[in-house]
Design a protein around this motif. Structure first.
Motif, PDB file in Angstrom:
ATOM      1  N   THR A  59       0.825  -1.208   0.000  1.00 55.65           N
ATOM      2  CA  THR A  59       0.000   0.000   0.000  1.00 55.65           C
ATOM      3  C   THR A  59       0.858   1.257   0.000  1.00 55.65           C
ATOM      4  O   THR A  59       0.454   2.294  -0.522  1.00 55.65           O
ATOM      5  CB  THR A  59      -0.957   0.019   1.211  1.00 55.65           C
ATOM      6  OG1 THR A  59      -0.210  -0.193   2.416  1.00 55.65           O
ATOM      7  CG2 THR A  59      -2.014  -1.058   1.093  1.00 55.65           C
ATOM      8  N   LEU A  73      -2.118  -3.380  -4.960  1.00 57.86           N
ATOM      9  CA  LEU A  73      -3.276  -3.454  -4.058  1.00 57.86           C
ATOM     10  C   LEU A  73      -3.990  -4.791  -4.179  1.00 57.86           C
ATOM     11  O   LEU A  73      -4.502  -5.321  -3.184  1.00 57.86           O
ATOM     12  CB  LEU A  73      -4.236  -2.311  -4.364  1.00 57.86           C
ATOM     13  CG  LEU A  73      -3.753  -0.920  -3.948  1.00 57.86           C
ATOM     14  CD1 LEU A  73      -4.663   0.150  -4.515  1.00 57.86           C
ATOM     15  CD2 LEU A  73      -3.671  -0.798  -2.432  1.00 57.86           C
ATOM     16  N   ARG A 100     -11.415  13.794  -4.565  1.00 60.91           N
ATOM     17  CA  ARG A 100     -10.936  12.480  -4.106  1.00 60.91           C
ATOM     18  C   ARG A 100     -10.701  11.544  -5.268  1.00 60.91           C
ATOM     19  O   ARG A 100      -9.708  10.803  -5.305  1.00 60.91           O
ATOM     20  CB  ARG A 100     -11.964  11.863  -3.150  1.00 60.91           C
ATOM     21  CG  ARG A 100     -12.153  12.615  -1.851  1.00 60.91           C
ATOM     22  CD  ARG A 100     -13.347  12.105  -1.090  1.00 60.91           C
ATOM     23  NE  ARG A 100     -14.583  12.292  -1.851  1.00 60.91           N
ATOM     24  CZ  ARG A 100     -15.789  11.884  -1.444  1.00 60.91           C
ATOM     25  NH1 ARG A 100     -15.897  11.237  -0.297  1.00 60.91           N
ATOM     26  NH2 ARG A 100     -16.863  12.096  -2.168  1.00 60.91           N
ATOM     27  N   LEU A 116      -8.939   4.302  -7.185  1.00 62.04           N
ATOM     28  CA  LEU A 116      -8.187   4.257  -8.442  1.00 62.04           C
ATOM     29  C   LEU A 116      -9.095   3.917  -9.617  1.00 62.04           C
ATOM     30  O   LEU A 116      -9.018   4.532 -10.681  1.00 62.04           O
ATOM     31  CB  LEU A 116      -7.055   3.230  -8.337  1.00 62.04           C
ATOM     32  CG  LEU A 116      -5.878   3.603  -7.433  1.00 62.04           C
ATOM     33  CD1 LEU A 116      -4.914   2.433  -7.320  1.00 62.04           C
ATOM     34  CD2 LEU A 116      -5.151   4.826  -7.969  1.00 62.04           C
ATOM     35  N   GLU A 164     -10.354   0.507  -0.176  1.00 60.85           N
ATOM     36  CA  GLU A 164     -10.605   1.941  -0.308  1.00 60.85           C
ATOM     37  C   GLU A 164      -9.749   2.537  -1.423  1.00 60.85           C
ATOM     38  O   GLU A 164     -10.228   3.317  -2.261  1.00 60.85           O
ATOM     39  CB  GLU A 164     -10.315   2.651   1.014  1.00 60.85           C
ATOM     40  CG  GLU A 164     -11.310   2.323   2.112  1.00 60.85           C
ATOM     41  CD  GLU A 164     -10.906   2.910   3.454  1.00 60.85           C
ATOM     42  OE1 GLU A 164     -11.783   3.360   4.193  1.00 60.85           O
ATOM     43  OE2 GLU A 164      -9.699   2.893   3.768  1.00 60.85           O
ATOM     44  N   ALA A 165      -8.464   2.165  -1.429  1.00 63.70           N
ATOM     45  CA  ALA A 165      -7.548   2.691  -2.442  1.00 63.70           C
ATOM     46  C   ALA A 165      -7.895   2.157  -3.834  1.00 63.70           C
ATOM     47  O   ALA A 165      -7.878   2.902  -4.822  1.00 63.70           O
ATOM     48  CB  ALA A 165      -6.111   2.337  -2.080  1.00 63.70           C
ATOM     49  N   TYR A 202       1.307   4.637  -3.345  1.00 61.53           N
ATOM     50  CA  TYR A 202       1.397   6.101  -3.364  1.00 61.53           C
ATOM     51  C   TYR A 202       2.403   6.568  -4.407  1.00 61.53           C
ATOM     52  O   TYR A 202       2.147   7.511  -5.159  1.00 61.53           O
ATOM     53  CB  TYR A 202       1.791   6.601  -1.981  1.00 61.53           C
ATOM     54  CG  TYR A 202       1.997   8.106  -1.915  1.00 61.53           C
ATOM     55  CD1 TYR A 202       0.915   8.969  -1.824  1.00 61.53           C
ATOM     56  CD2 TYR A 202       3.278   8.653  -1.962  1.00 61.53           C
ATOM     57  CE1 TYR A 202       1.096  10.335  -1.771  1.00 61.53           C
ATOM     58  CE2 TYR A 202       3.470  10.025  -1.911  1.00 61.53           C
ATOM     59  CZ  TYR A 202       2.376  10.857  -1.812  1.00 61.53           C
ATOM     60  OH  TYR A 202       2.574  12.213  -1.763  1.00 61.53           O
ATOM     61  N   TYR A 211       1.082   5.856  -7.965  1.00 62.01           N
ATOM     62  CA  TYR A 211      -0.020   6.770  -8.287  1.00 62.01           C
ATOM     63  C   TYR A 211       0.512   8.143  -8.682  1.00 62.01           C
ATOM     64  O   TYR A 211       0.071   8.736  -9.672  1.00 62.01           O
ATOM     65  CB  TYR A 211      -0.951   6.889  -7.082  1.00 62.01           C
ATOM     66  CG  TYR A 211      -2.023   7.947  -7.244  1.00 62.01           C
ATOM     67  CD1 TYR A 211      -3.160   7.695  -8.008  1.00 62.01           C
ATOM     68  CD2 TYR A 211      -1.895   9.201  -6.646  1.00 62.01           C
ATOM     69  CE1 TYR A 211      -4.144   8.656  -8.177  1.00 62.01           C
ATOM     70  CE2 TYR A 211      -2.869  10.174  -6.813  1.00 62.01           C
ATOM     71  CZ  TYR A 211      -3.996   9.896  -7.572  1.00 62.01           C
ATOM     72  OH  TYR A 211      -4.960  10.860  -7.739  1.00 62.01           O
TER      73      TYR A 211
END
Length: 306
Positions: free
Chosen positions: A34, A53, A301, A77, A72-73, A38, A41
């Motif tokens: 995870t 993920l 978001r 995406l 959630e991630a 970041y 991304y």
């Protein structure tokens, strides 16, 4: 001072690879990927981020808190890429996981995780235009009781190795905190501010063309817009609606200037061809002169126009 961003990304990935070597339990094994997400991304490498993920989905039940975080991630995406059906499926799988654990295995204490999943389900419904169902999920998330179990208080019982793991992950992320005001999402915020000035000018029958133009130009630059030429690079799937909205608004400021009308029409054509919102046309999104039941909402978001 010149900053070599690629070099910093390399340093960050190196630190996170060292972090992976420290992994002992499933929570740690989920934390490593995870953190990598970041970096991928921020570089616009969505496929690598999604792959990392998805690996978290293979972890066992003891790491369900990490799996919810990965969900959630993942949902975020997929929504940013416009893959709404996949995002919905990912959310459904996570919901099934929690329900299975609570009903078939008889493990309780998932109130906080259940609330987070409801929030995930809510934003999927919101993006797909189902406002009433989205509202129900969000209200359910607010009403759920907070949990003080291990899944939400992992940091309270950290052993030295876990402290090192967390610190290493944090260092890996800090290595790429060089964006500052150049972060792409600043472009989204500037687009919103430009629309505020546009709305103010329309209400007051005044002009703020220079302010709007400056905001739009900066936003378009931060969002890494492709060339307007037909042979230029096609806009990426993520943030395409925001870019189309920014260029559409910018085109309006140009079209009312006689000496720049041709430039404005060219920009308007690009914006219309790259607009993908199925429930709202670009013209409708730009027309805020009259109250309407269909109003555009920019969600930073997931970088989408809802």
């Amino acid at each position: 001072m010149h900053v070599n961003v690629d070099e910093l990304y390399g340093q960050a990935l190196l630190v996170l690879e060292q972090c992976l070597a420290l992994q002992r339990d499933d929570n740690s094994k989920g934390t490593g990927p995870t953190c990598h997400v970041y970096l991928y991304y921020m570089k616009g490498n969505f496929s690598e981020a999604i792959e990392k993920l998805q690996k978290v989905e293979d972890l066992n039940i003891s790491s369900v808190g990490v799996r919810v975080a990965a969900t959630e991630a993942l949902v975020g995406l997929h929504l940013e890429l416009g893959q709404d059906d996949i995002a919905s499926t990912v959310a459904d799988v996570c919901r099934h996981l929690i329900d299975t654990i609570e009903i078939e295995i008889g493990v309780g204490g998932f109130e906080v995780l259940d609330a987070r999943i409801k929030a995930i389900e809510g934003i999927v419904k919101l993006v797909r235009g189902n406002i009433k169902k989205a509202e129900a999920f969000f209200q359910g998330a607010q009403e759920d009781k907070c949990c003080t179990g291990g899944f939400t208080s992992i940091a309270c019982n950290m052993v030295s190795e876990e402290i090192l793991l967390a610190a290493t992950c944090a260092l890996g992320q800090l290595e790429v905190r060089t964006w500052g005001s150049h972060h792409p999402k600043v472009g989204i915020v500037l687009t919103c501010i430009a629309f505020l000035f546009r709305h103010k000018a329309m209400r007051e029958h005044s002009s703020s063309l220079l302010i709007q133009e400056g905001l739009y130009r900066r936003a378009i630059d931060l969002l890494s817009a492709p060339p307007l030429d037909p042979g230029g690079v096609e806009a990426k799937a993520h943030r395409r609606d925001i870019l189309a909205l920014a260029r559409g608004g910018y085109a309006e400021t140009l079209c009312i200037q006689q000496n720049r009308k041709a430039e404005g029409e060219k920009m308007k054509s690009w914006a219309e061809s790259n607009w993908r919102n199925p429930r709202l046309t670009l013209a409708e999104a730009l027309d805020i002169s009259e109250p309407s039941s269909e109003v555009p909402v920019i969600d930073a978001r997931v970088s989408r126009v809802l």
